[in-house]
Scaffold this motif. Structure first.
Motif, PDB file in Angstrom:
ATOM      1  N   ASP A   1       0.892  -1.160   0.000  1.00  0.00           N
ATOM      2  CA  ASP A   1       0.000   0.000   0.000  1.00  0.00           C
ATOM      3  C   ASP A   1       0.929   1.209   0.000  1.00  0.00           C
ATOM      4  O   ASP A   1       1.642   1.455   0.969  1.00  0.00           O
TER       5      ASP A   1
ATOM      6  N   SER B   1      -0.666   6.574  -2.629  1.00  0.00           N
ATOM      7  CA  SER B   1      -1.907   6.965  -1.937  1.00  0.00           C
ATOM      8  C   SER B   1      -2.074   8.457  -1.656  1.00  0.00           C
ATOM      9  O   SER B   1      -2.239   8.850  -0.500  1.00  0.00           O
ATOM     10  N   PRO B   2      -2.034   9.296  -2.684  1.00  0.00           N
ATOM     11  CA  PRO B   2      -2.250  10.733  -2.438  1.00  0.00           C
ATOM     12  C   PRO B   2      -3.694  11.032  -2.054  1.00  0.00           C
ATOM     13  O   PRO B   2      -4.565  10.166  -2.183  1.00  0.00           O
ATOM     14  N   ASN B   3      -3.901  12.237  -1.573  1.00  0.00           N
ATOM     15  CA  ASN B   3      -5.240  12.633  -1.147  1.00  0.00           C
ATOM     16  C   ASN B   3      -5.931  13.417  -2.241  1.00  0.00           C
ATOM     17  O   ASN B   3      -5.447  14.465  -2.671  1.00  0.00           O
TER      18      ASN B   3
ATOM     19  N   HIS C   1       4.630  12.657  -1.099  1.00  0.00           N
ATOM     20  CA  HIS C   1       4.066  11.477  -1.757  1.00  0.00           C
ATOM     21  C   HIS C   1       5.022  10.874  -2.785  1.00  0.00           C
ATOM     22  O   HIS C   1       4.893   9.716  -3.149  1.00  0.00           O
TER      23      HIS C   1
ATOM     24  N   HIS D   1      -4.021   3.393  -2.181  1.00  0.00           N
ATOM     25  CA  HIS D   1      -5.109   3.621  -1.221  1.00  0.00           C
ATOM     26  C   HIS D   1      -5.419   5.128  -1.198  1.00  0.00           C
ATOM     27  O   HIS D   1      -5.084   5.839  -0.249  1.00  0.00           O
TER      28      HIS D   1
ATOM     29  N   GLY E   1      -6.688   8.771  -0.806  1.00  0.00           N
ATOM     30  CA  GLY E   1      -7.480   9.447   0.224  1.00  0.00           C
ATOM     31  C   GLY E   1      -8.671  10.115  -0.459  1.00  0.00           C
ATOM     32  O   GLY E   1      -8.607  11.281  -0.824  1.00  0.00           O
TER      33      GLY E   1
ATOM     34  N   TYR F   1     -10.665   7.576   8.973  1.00  0.00           N
ATOM     35  CA  TYR F   1      -9.479   6.980   8.333  1.00  0.00           C
ATOM     36  C   TYR F   1      -9.169   5.585   8.893  1.00  0.00           C
ATOM     37  O   TYR F   1      -9.020   4.618   8.143  1.00  0.00           O
TER      38      TYR F   1
ATOM     39  N   ASP G   1      -9.200   1.843   7.243  1.00  0.00           N
ATOM     40  CA  ASP G   1      -7.987   1.023   7.182  1.00  0.00           C
ATOM     41  C   ASP G   1      -8.246  -0.377   7.748  1.00  0.00           C
ATOM     42  O   ASP G   1      -7.723  -1.369   7.227  1.00  0.00           O
TER      43      ASP G   1
ATOM     44  N   TYR H   1       2.863  -1.088   4.427  1.00  0.00           N
ATOM     45  CA  TYR H   1       2.328   0.267   4.296  1.00  0.00           C
ATOM     46  C   TYR H   1       3.479   1.250   4.274  1.00  0.00           C
ATOM     47  O   TYR H   1       4.198   1.373   5.259  1.00  0.00           O
TER      48      TYR H   1
ATOM     49  N   THR I   1       4.441   4.893   4.398  1.00  0.00           N
ATOM     50  CA  THR I   1       4.004   6.288   4.636  1.00  0.00           C
ATOM     51  C   THR I   1       5.058   6.994   5.489  1.00  0.00           C
ATOM     52  O   THR I   1       5.960   6.358   6.023  1.00  0.00           O
TER      53      THR I   1
ATOM     54  N   GLN J   1       2.762   8.751  10.706  1.00  0.00           N
ATOM     55  CA  GLN J   1       1.611   7.854  10.811  1.00  0.00           C
ATOM     56  C   GLN J   1       1.920   6.585  11.620  1.00  0.00           C
ATOM     57  O   GLN J   1       1.151   5.627  11.614  1.00  0.00           O
TER      58      GLN J   1
ATOM     59  N   HIS K   1      -0.797   5.755  14.177  1.00  0.00           N
ATOM     60  CA  HIS K   1      -2.014   5.303  13.485  1.00  0.00           C
ATOM     61  C   HIS K   1      -1.929   3.816  13.147  1.00  0.00           C
ATOM     62  O   HIS K   1      -2.835   3.040  13.448  1.00  0.00           O
ATOM     63  N   PHE K   2      -0.815   3.418  12.517  1.00  0.00           N
ATOM     64  CA  PHE K   2      -0.714   2.012  12.106  1.00  0.00           C
ATOM     65  C   PHE K   2      -0.546   1.086  13.308  1.00  0.00           C
ATOM     66  O   PHE K   2      -1.112  -0.002  13.327  1.00  0.00           O
TER      67      PHE K   2
HETATM   68  N1  ARG Z   1      -3.616   9.158   2.005  1.00  0.00           N
HETATM   69  C1  ARG Z   1      -2.706   9.037   3.091  1.00  0.00           C
HETATM   70  C2  ARG Z   1      -1.810  10.259   3.151  1.00  0.00           C
HETATM   71  O1  ARG Z   1      -1.612  10.905   2.161  1.00  0.00           O
HETATM   72  C3  ARG Z   1      -1.825   7.814   3.000  1.00  0.00           C
HETATM   73  C4  ARG Z   1      -2.544   6.494   3.010  1.00  0.00           C
HETATM   74  C5  ARG Z   1      -1.674   5.372   3.443  1.00  0.00           C
HETATM   75  N2  ARG Z   1      -2.334   4.103   3.401  1.00  0.00           N
HETATM   76  C6  ARG Z   1      -3.235   3.676   4.270  1.00  0.00           C
HETATM   77  N3  ARG Z   1      -3.775   2.497   4.090  1.00  0.00           N
HETATM   78  N4  ARG Z   1      -3.585   4.396   5.302  1.00  0.00           N
HETATM   79  O2  ARG Z   1      -1.266  10.565   4.180  1.00  0.00           O
END
Ligand code: ARG
Length: 566
Positions: free
Chosen positions: A117, A120-122, A131, A157, A159, A306, A310, A328, A330, A334, A337-338
């Motif tokens: 994963d 994964s941009p927003n 990113h 993934h 956002g 979020y 996940d 993952y 990132t 984060q 979070h994970f």
């Molecule tokens: N969209 C998130 C960001 O830009 C990253 C996502 C990472 N992947 C996930 N499964 N949470 O920070």
């Protein structure tokens, strides 16, 4: 050769298994210390004897053995046994291995799937330099694990769900227009988003409107979803432009929105397990026992967040792909979070979460002293960085070598390669800085330097009339120090790939590429290749050939292509 040495030691040492011996064997830092070394400290403990004496005993036993014919000499130095292999035999074994089309590849991952994963941009935000890092690292891990035989599923993934889209819809309806959004894309969406926040300072009721629009999205309202989908399409067009420049792709674009109908099931699982707790109207999983803040599952208006999505994604992926690992990539911010999300999965009775769910963090990007063209304010678009690198390289080519073919394609490979290499050369957890002079330098530990070495190999081979790559050469030609050192560097490739995979660390491959390039340039300075004597010419040319091939394969693992001329 290593396995032959392991066999020899194993035949004469009872206290260690072959695997243990294999782990202990070292490649000495200097050629004077032999080709392989075996330290006897561990044995000294088991055998209650001085390590030097043990080393001497093993040497004596091996010297007697008829299986040791490939060994030139064994020296005892302190607690070490240093093995010197008969040079020609050693050269042959290394040349044979490196010639193989699958050199470095393995079947250890056959039949197993790894999900990555990354990127994964927003949606409705720009694809910025942060990113870029996840994209580059994730892509390299994909290549590395594929090389080891794993089936790798590349997941973007996106956002693409959350209250921010409610805000954006409000802003678009109040201050936006179709034409401008069509023309300026994500740039305009970002402006609208900023405008929303400015206005909401003065008129807080805008926030209620935004929540209402997001609620409509969650309920499947056609108008809301149509606008949202449009924003998403616009964003994807821009992201794909960056992916195209990078030459990268995904198997699935499955963003957060994909899991919106799967979060109820998560809430049910957590409730059934007796883990869902109330906290000021919100629902959480308490993780105090594990020294972590609680994992928020539902906000007080009942909407998922979020983390909920996940959690849903993990179960979906486990069921759909049956992964042995899900990685993952990132930024390190984060980390918590994970850790929380993985813990919740584990607490739901899934022991596999402990080994199979892995967060791969990386450091920040800084733009030390670099002037970057930015479209607005301080927001650095990944695309701009890549385009700037390409154009700077193009200038260098125009100045230094304007006659090479495919100038644009070459500039692209070098420019993009330089950015990628700069990102991957240091351990991923370290910060990355963009200094154009450093990153685009054709000397030093850079992408262009390694690519240049590749192009030099290619040019040497092009100029050799009638040479066809062959591993049947006069091995005695390659027994000088520089040739041997180059061969030894190249031979590390399979181990390097394993190490990089084990540590999730593409920098291991990047450093290897520099080491090979440096060893090659030393070899090349010391040895003429296009000489009269055919046996010398062919042997050296074959060494150039395997160097070229290995550099190319190593850079491909980083996502970097090699131009044939530069
Ligand atoms: N969209 C998130 C960001 O830009 C990253 C996502 C990472 N992947 C996930 N499964 N949470 O920070």
């Amino acid at each position: 050769m290593k396995s032959k040495i392991i066999d020899l030691i194993a035949a004469n040492v009872d206290a260690l298994t072959k695997d243990e011996i294999s782990e202990l064997i070292e490649i000495p830092p200097k050629p004077e210390l032999g080709d392989y070394a075996f330290p006897c400290f561990r044995l000294a403990k088991a055998m209650r004897k001085a390590p030097q004496m043990i080393a001497a005993d093993i040497k004596a036993a091996i010297d007697e053995s008829s299986d040791a014919s490939f060994i030139d000499e064994i020296q005892v130095q302190g607690a070490y046994l240093n093995f010197f292999i008969k040079k020609e035999i050693f050269v042959k074994s290394m040349v044979d291995a490196a010639f193989d089309d699958n050199f470095g590849a393995s079947d250890m991952g056959d039949g197993q799937t790894i999900c990555i994963d990354y990127s994964s941009p927003n949606v409705a935000k720009n694809f910025h330099v942060g990113h870029l890092r996840t994209t580059i690292i994730g892509n390299s891990l994909y290549k590395i694990y594929s090389k080891l035989g794993y089936k790798v599923v590349r997941i973007n993934h996106l956002g693409d769900w959350g209250t921010q889209f409610g805000k954006l819809i409000v802003a678009y309806k109040a201050w936006g227009d179709e034409e401008t959004v069509k023309k300026d894309g994500v740039g305009e969406l970002m402006k609208l988003y900023v405008k929303f926040h400015e206005e909401a300072e003065k008129k807080p009721e805008l926030n209620d409107e935004a929540r209402a629009w997001f609620a409509k999205m969650e309920q499947g309202d056609e108008e809301a979803l149509k606008i949202w989908q449009w924003f998403k399409d616009i964003s994807l067009i821009e992201y794909k432009r960056t992916y195209d420049l990078l030459g990268m792709d995904f198997d699935y674009y499955l963003g957060e929105s994909f899991y919106r109908d799967k979060t109820d099931d998560i809430v049910k699982r957590i409730t059934d397990a007796g883990l869902l707790k109330d906290s000021e109207g919100a629902k959480i999983v308490d993780l105090e026992e594990y020294n972590m803040a609680p994992c928020l599952i539902l906000k007080n208006d009942g909407s998922s967040i979020y983390a909920t999505r996940d959690l849903a994604a993990i179960f979906y992926r486990k069921e759909t792909y049956n992964f042995v690992k899900c990685l993952y990539v990132t930024g390190q911010e984060q980390k918590l979070h994970f850790a929380q999300v993985f813990k919740v999965v584990e607490l739901l009775g899934n022991d596999w979460a402990k080994d199979e769910l892995i967060h791969i963090p990386y450091g920040l990007v800084s733009l030390e002293g670099a002037k970057l063209s930015t479209r607005s304010g301080n927001i650095i678009y990944a695309e701009d960085i890549l385009l700037e690198a390409i154009s700077k390289i193009k200038e260098i080519i125009e100045e230094k070598n304007p006659d090479i073919p495919d100038k644009d394609e070459t500039a692209k490979k070098i420019g993009v390669g330089a950015v990628l290499f700069n990102d991957l050369y240091n351990q991923r957890i370290k910060d990355v800085s963009f200094k154009w002079e450093k990153l685009l330098n054709f000397d030093g530990e850079t992408g262009p330097y390694v690519q240049y070495t590749y192009a030099r190999c290619a040019s040497i081979i092009r100029k050799l009339d009638g040479y066809t790559p062959s591993k049947e050469v006069d091995y005695s030609v390659l027994t000088d120090v520089d040739s041997m050192e180059l061969l030894k560097e190249v031979s590390r490739f399979p181990k390097v790939i394993l190490d990089a995979a084990e540590k999730y660390e593409p920098s291991v491959v990047a450093r290897f590429a520099v080491d090979v390039a440096q060893a090659f340039n030393k070899f090349y300075n010391a040895n003429r290749i296009n000489v009269e004597e055919e046996n010398i010419r062919n042997a050296r040319a074959s060494l150039v050939y395997i160097t070229k091939k290995t550099i190319k394969d190593a850079l491909l693992l980083l996502g970097i292509e090699c131009p044939e001329q530069m």
